[in-house]
Design an enzyme around this catalytic site. Structure first.
Site, PDB file in Angstrom:
ATOM      1  N   SER A   1       0.811  -1.225   0.000  1.00  0.00           N
ATOM      2  CA  SER A   1       0.000   0.000   0.000  1.00  0.00           C
ATOM      3  C   SER A   1       0.837   1.265   0.000  1.00  0.00           C
ATOM      4  CB  SER A   1      -0.901   0.008   1.230  1.00  0.00           C
ATOM      5  OG  SER A   1      -0.082  -0.154   2.359  1.00  0.00           O
TER       6      SER A   1
ATOM      7  N   THR B   1      -1.611   2.931   4.349  1.00  0.00           N
ATOM      8  CA  THR B   1      -0.781   4.138   4.329  1.00  0.00           C
ATOM      9  C   THR B   1       0.103   4.248   5.556  1.00  0.00           C
ATOM     10  OG1 THR B   1      -2.487   5.310   3.142  1.00  0.00           O
ATOM     11  CG2 THR B   1      -1.004   6.667   4.448  1.00  0.00           C
TER      12      THR B   1
ATOM     13  N   THR C   1       1.638   6.951   0.436  1.00  0.00           N
ATOM     14  CA  THR C   1       0.739   5.833   0.127  1.00  0.00           C
ATOM     15  C   THR C   1       0.649   5.585  -1.378  1.00  0.00           C
ATOM     16  OG1 THR C   1      -1.519   5.013   0.534  1.00  0.00           O
ATOM     17  CG2 THR C   1      -1.334   7.295  -0.112  1.00  0.00           C
TER      18      THR C   1
ATOM     19  N   ARG D   1      -7.407   9.232  -9.464  1.00  0.00           N
ATOM     20  CA  ARG D   1      -7.885   9.478  -8.100  1.00  0.00           C
ATOM     21  C   ARG D   1      -6.733   9.905  -7.170  1.00  0.00           C
ATOM     22  NH1 ARG D   1      -6.933   7.234  -2.669  1.00  0.00           N
ATOM     23  NH2 ARG D   1      -8.886   7.385  -1.535  1.00  0.00           N
TER      24      ARG D   1
ATOM     25  N   THR E   1      -5.167   7.430   8.289  1.00  0.00           N
ATOM     26  CA  THR E   1      -5.126   6.285   7.389  1.00  0.00           C
ATOM     27  C   THR E   1      -6.563   5.818   7.173  1.00  0.00           C
ATOM     28  OG1 THR E   1      -4.289   4.028   7.068  1.00  0.00           O
ATOM     29  CG2 THR E   1      -4.737   4.688   9.321  1.00  0.00           C
ATOM     30  N   GLY E   2      -6.796   5.108   6.092  1.00  0.00           N
ATOM     31  CA  GLY E   2      -8.140   4.604   5.840  1.00  0.00           C
ATOM     32  C   GLY E   2      -8.749   5.232   4.601  1.00  0.00           C
TER      33      GLY E   2
END
Ligand code: SD4
Length: 333
Positions: free
Chosen positions: A89, A192, A210, A220, A243-244
């Protein structure tokens, strides 16, 4: 009552400051900011997201142990997962977008308030170092896509193939399944890295890098390279990183919110919890959504909280580096 009194005190100060010259406004706002009265952290500290944060913390701590600066420490720290092909990631080995291209987002923020960022950068092993160069060599904050790549190549970075056999195989499997993109943020050890460090003189810096959400739409950009969303540092107050699922962090400007809450006297832990509850109240929370925040204040107090279980963070303090579980708001459905 005490809250009401401090609210009134703040309101009075704020309405008064509207008619004061800048110099006095700064003095007045300092007076109402509790966090400015915290004594600085004693000794260096590093905090970062997920288990890949352990190795990143070690590299950052090694810089701090040599009396290095927080800014150098955060860059060196996140370079570890960027170069690790097993971290799918971040950087090399990151899972690609829907077209099979690895595109990277990264940002860095210094104790002097300066920031640099790259978005949608391809073919460069260390986007964090390009972000730092954007901060140090240009009058800009963000460079994106082709322009960011050109800037990197013009400044001595080399093109690298970032798509590993493993990442390519996962992408081919995803493509063959005919699946449409759906955000899935909580894959173990697949997320990330956001890393914050405090150095020996008490200065704070942060970095976030990330490859973004796996199989995302080409073009994106997530929260991670956006100052205030994926990362925010205020050297007088503290710092936070996320993160997420980036879209919801972007829509709630989580890292900036956490630092502002700390500025107004909230502990890093409460500030992270507040940012998660605010997010859960203001966006549609779907069943695969995960968001995690970590934060640190000037005194070296830390906070971590996530929307769902499973979020881990790495903390380096007093020579000890440990992986900890963050609290969370909701169970997985
Ligand atoms: C993004 N926030 O691009 C990143 C991805 C991530 O856990 O952190 N995944 O939205």
């Amino acid at each position: 009552m005490a809250n009401r009194r401090s609210f009134l005190k703040k309101s009075l100060l704020l309405s008064f400051t509207a008619i004061l010259p800048f110099k006095f406004i700064r003095a007045a706002t300092r007076e109402i900011s509790d966090s400015n009265f915290l004594s600085p952290a004693s000794g260096p500290m590093v905090i970062s997201t997920w288990s890949h944060g352990l190795a990143a913390n070690e590299a950052a701590a090694a810089v701090l142990a040599e009396n290095g600066k927080a800014l150098d420490a955060v860059e060196k720290g996140v370079m570890v997962p960027e170069a690790d092909p097993n971290v799918t990631s971040v950087g090399l080995g990151g899972l690609p977008d829907a077209d099979g291209n690895v595109t990277l987002d990264a940002c860095i923020m210094a104790p002097n308030g300066k920031a640099g960022s790259v978005t949608y950068l391809q073919h460069i092993l260390h986007p964090i170092s390009v972000a730092r160069m954007v901060m140090e060599k240009t009058p800009h904050v963000i460079l994106s896509g082709e322009g960011a790549l050109k800037f990197a190549l013009d400044n001595g970075f080399e093109k690298t193939s970032l798509l590993t056999e493993n990442a390519k195989a996962q992408w081919e499997k995803w493509k063959a399944s005919g699946a449409r993109y759906a955000p899935q943020a909580n894959w173990e050890n697949h997320d990330t890295i956001g890393l914050i460090a405090i150095d020996n003189v008490g200065d704070i810096a942060g970095a976030c890098t990330t490859s973004g959400m796996a199989f995302k739409h080409p073009g994106r950009v997530g929260d991670s390279p956006i100052i205030g969303a994926g990362l925010f540092v205020d050297n007088k107050v503290g710092a936070a990183t996320a993160t997420g699922e980036g879209e919801v962090v972007l829509r709630t400007l989580g890292s900036f919110l956490i630092v502002e809450l700390m500025r107004n006297g909230m502990s890093p832990q409460l500030a992270c919890e507040k940012a998660i509850t605010r997010l859960a109240e203001s966006v549609h929370v779907h069943k695969n959504m995960q968001v995690g925040y970590i934060a640190i204040n000037k005194a070296g107090e830390i906070g971590a909280f996530a929307l769902r279980s499973g979020f881990q963070y790495a903390l380096y303090q007093n020579g000890e580096n440990q992986l900890l579980n963050a609290g969370f708001l909701l169970p997985w459905e």
